[in-house]
Design a protein around this motif. Sequence first.
Motif, PDB file in Angstrom:
ATOM      1  N   SER A 128      -2.184  -6.502  12.978  1.00  0.00           N
ATOM      2  CA  SER A 128      -2.236  -7.824  12.364  1.00  0.00           C
ATOM      3  C   SER A 128      -3.472  -7.981  11.490  1.00  0.00           C
ATOM      4  O   SER A 128      -3.408  -8.501  10.372  1.00  0.00           O
ATOM      5  N   LEU A 129      -4.614  -7.510  11.977  1.00  0.00           N
ATOM      6  CA  LEU A 129      -5.856  -7.576  11.188  1.00  0.00           C
ATOM      7  C   LEU A 129      -5.745  -6.706   9.935  1.00  0.00           C
ATOM      8  O   LEU A 129      -6.150  -7.123   8.843  1.00  0.00           O
ATOM      9  N   ALA A 130      -5.188  -5.500  10.103  1.00  0.00           N
ATOM     10  CA  ALA A 130      -5.053  -4.606   8.947  1.00  0.00           C
ATOM     11  C   ALA A 130      -4.121  -5.204   7.899  1.00  0.00           C
ATOM     12  O   ALA A 130      -4.408  -5.144   6.690  1.00  0.00           O
ATOM     13  N   LEU A 131      -3.005  -5.785   8.336  1.00  0.00           N
ATOM     14  CA  LEU A 131      -2.052  -6.363   7.387  1.00  0.00           C
ATOM     15  C   LEU A 131      -2.629  -7.586   6.685  1.00  0.00           C
ATOM     16  O   LEU A 131      -2.293  -7.854   5.523  1.00  0.00           O
ATOM     17  N   GLY A 138      -5.825  -6.420  -0.818  1.00  0.00           N
ATOM     18  CA  GLY A 138      -5.178  -5.260  -1.407  1.00  0.00           C
ATOM     19  C   GLY A 138      -5.539  -3.955  -0.735  1.00  0.00           C
ATOM     20  O   GLY A 138      -5.451  -2.885  -1.355  1.00  0.00           O
ATOM     21  N   SER A 139      -5.926  -3.997   0.538  1.00  0.00           N
ATOM     22  CA  SER A 139      -6.281  -2.778   1.265  1.00  0.00           C
ATOM     23  C   SER A 139      -5.046  -1.900   1.456  1.00  0.00           C
ATOM     24  O   SER A 139      -3.910  -2.372   1.449  1.00  0.00           O
ATOM     25  N   ASP A 140      -5.281  -0.615   1.635  1.00  0.00           N
ATOM     26  CA  ASP A 140      -4.211   0.367   1.825  1.00  0.00           C
ATOM     27  C   ASP A 140      -4.000   0.562   3.326  1.00  0.00           C
ATOM     28  O   ASP A 140      -4.834   1.167   4.010  1.00  0.00           O
ATOM     29  N   TYR A 141      -2.879   0.062   3.838  1.00  0.00           N
ATOM     30  CA  TYR A 141      -2.623   0.133   5.284  1.00  0.00           C
ATOM     31  C   TYR A 141      -2.555   1.579   5.761  1.00  0.00           C
ATOM     32  O   TYR A 141      -3.157   1.946   6.774  1.00  0.00           O
ATOM     33  N   ALA A 142      -1.808   2.420   5.058  1.00  0.00           N
ATOM     34  CA  ALA A 142      -1.616   3.801   5.503  1.00  0.00           C
ATOM     35  C   ALA A 142      -2.945   4.548   5.583  1.00  0.00           C
ATOM     36  O   ALA A 142      -3.164   5.344   6.495  1.00  0.00           O
ATOM     37  N   ALA A 143      -3.834   4.280   4.615  1.00  0.00           N
ATOM     38  CA  ALA A 143      -5.124   4.970   4.594  1.00  0.00           C
ATOM     39  C   ALA A 143      -5.989   4.584   5.793  1.00  0.00           C
ATOM     40  O   ALA A 143      -6.840   5.366   6.228  1.00  0.00           O
ATOM     41  N   SER A 199       2.048 -12.891  13.826  1.00  0.00           N
ATOM     42  CA  SER A 199       2.136 -11.472  14.130  1.00  0.00           C
ATOM     43  C   SER A 199       3.592 -11.048  14.243  1.00  0.00           C
ATOM     44  O   SER A 199       4.438 -11.817  14.687  1.00  0.00           O
ATOM     45  N   PRO A 200       3.910  -9.786  13.853  1.00  0.00           N
ATOM     46  CA  PRO A 200       5.283  -9.310  14.000  1.00  0.00           C
ATOM     47  C   PRO A 200       5.816  -9.412  15.431  1.00  0.00           C
ATOM     48  O   PRO A 200       7.028  -9.413  15.636  1.00  0.00           O
ATOM     49  N   LEU A 201       4.933  -9.474  16.426  1.00  0.00           N
ATOM     50  CA  LEU A 201       5.385  -9.564  17.808  1.00  0.00           C
ATOM     51  C   LEU A 201       5.188 -10.953  18.381  1.00  0.00           C
ATOM     52  O   LEU A 201       5.276 -11.148  19.588  1.00  0.00           O
TER      53      LEU A 201
END
Length: 407
Positions: A128-131, A138-143, A199-201
């Motif tokens: 949730s924080l990363a998203l 504009g952060s890169d989630y995968a990275a 949050s997705p959950l």
Amino acid sequence: MTLPPLTPEQQIKPRRFELRISLLFAALFVPMGVHLPYFPLWLEAKGFDPEQIAVILSAPMFLRVITTPLIAAMADRAKDRANVFLVLAVSSLLLSLGYFLEPTYFVVLAVSLALSVVWTPHAPIADSLALSGVRRYGSDYAAMRIWGSIAFLGGSLGAGFILSLTGADAVPAIITVGLLGCFLMSFVTPRLGRPRRASPLSATDLQQQAPKLFNRYFLLMAGGTGVIIASHGFLYGFVSIYWKSLGINETVVGLLWSWGVAAEIVMFMLFARLFGGRSTAFVLVLAGVGAILRWLAYPLIWPLGLGVAGFFAVQSLHALSTALVLIGVQKLIAESVPEEKTGAAQGVAYFTNGMSMAVVTLISGPLYDRFGANGFFFMAGVAAFAIGLVLLGSRSAPKLGRGRSYH
């Protein structure tokens, strides 16, 4: 559905946000990389039989399906999700000390149940924080997230080396040290305030939107993904015990687990190029086929004299049986669920995956007790049933969901 506007405070990007989130993911996945491969070995070393091990592993799965969405919703309502993470991290650290008590069946079961309530939400809150960083800055989630997978590899390899010297008795200590790292990282976790989207959950979003998702296509496809994932329950519960019974030491056990995770990472990197234009049903059926091949092969490797090299080869199928199904469920949601319902869809998928895995893990104990490694053959049947669900669902696929690219 458009997001609410950012407040002035939310527009300020925390210093070194991506680095701090990457370190948070790394801290989370080190103890996971110890618990998943080696906790069953510790249980066996303490004298628990396969049926008791299955209950100790599956009971927390049943519980966390209920508690994790509730805690995710609480985190969404809190002044800052990082503060909730801190409380969960210190609670996990303290509860893990319970494994140092006299390891009776009921003590270990009680500690595992309590620990699952406060440990499992770590990853959803970190996500949730990363998203939030992805949406706001504009952060890169995968990275950022890839450091979690790298840490899982490191945790498995490092713990395997330590356990080859100390034996399985050291497993609780290594897990506790890993959770200490999570606690320490909670002090440098970025403070972002409340999220603009649940949050997705989140239980709140799930309660409001989930009934709108109850259509034949989504339920059958989500069910298929859950059952494919659940077919791994026998592997996660008993493959380390099986390998040890063959005389394979803990270092090699760690290497075998890490090899599977590495194959998963490679698939994540290559998916868009290889299968990005394929339908969701194709991806999930291929995942199911990979799982069937994997479970049929496991009991045959050692009798055929293929040795450890054969296990490494079969572990490569983790790229199909796990990576493809994880991508497939996100592809399913992205292609067939409106944006305003994605949180509820994630919640439904989490519930389906969690309950299916708990049930299969529970029955894996009696299977291993009676059939040993041949219990994998039953998992091939589980995966075949999952393919049937996916094929049934694909017959009612919405037109917009067919063949859309997923990148």
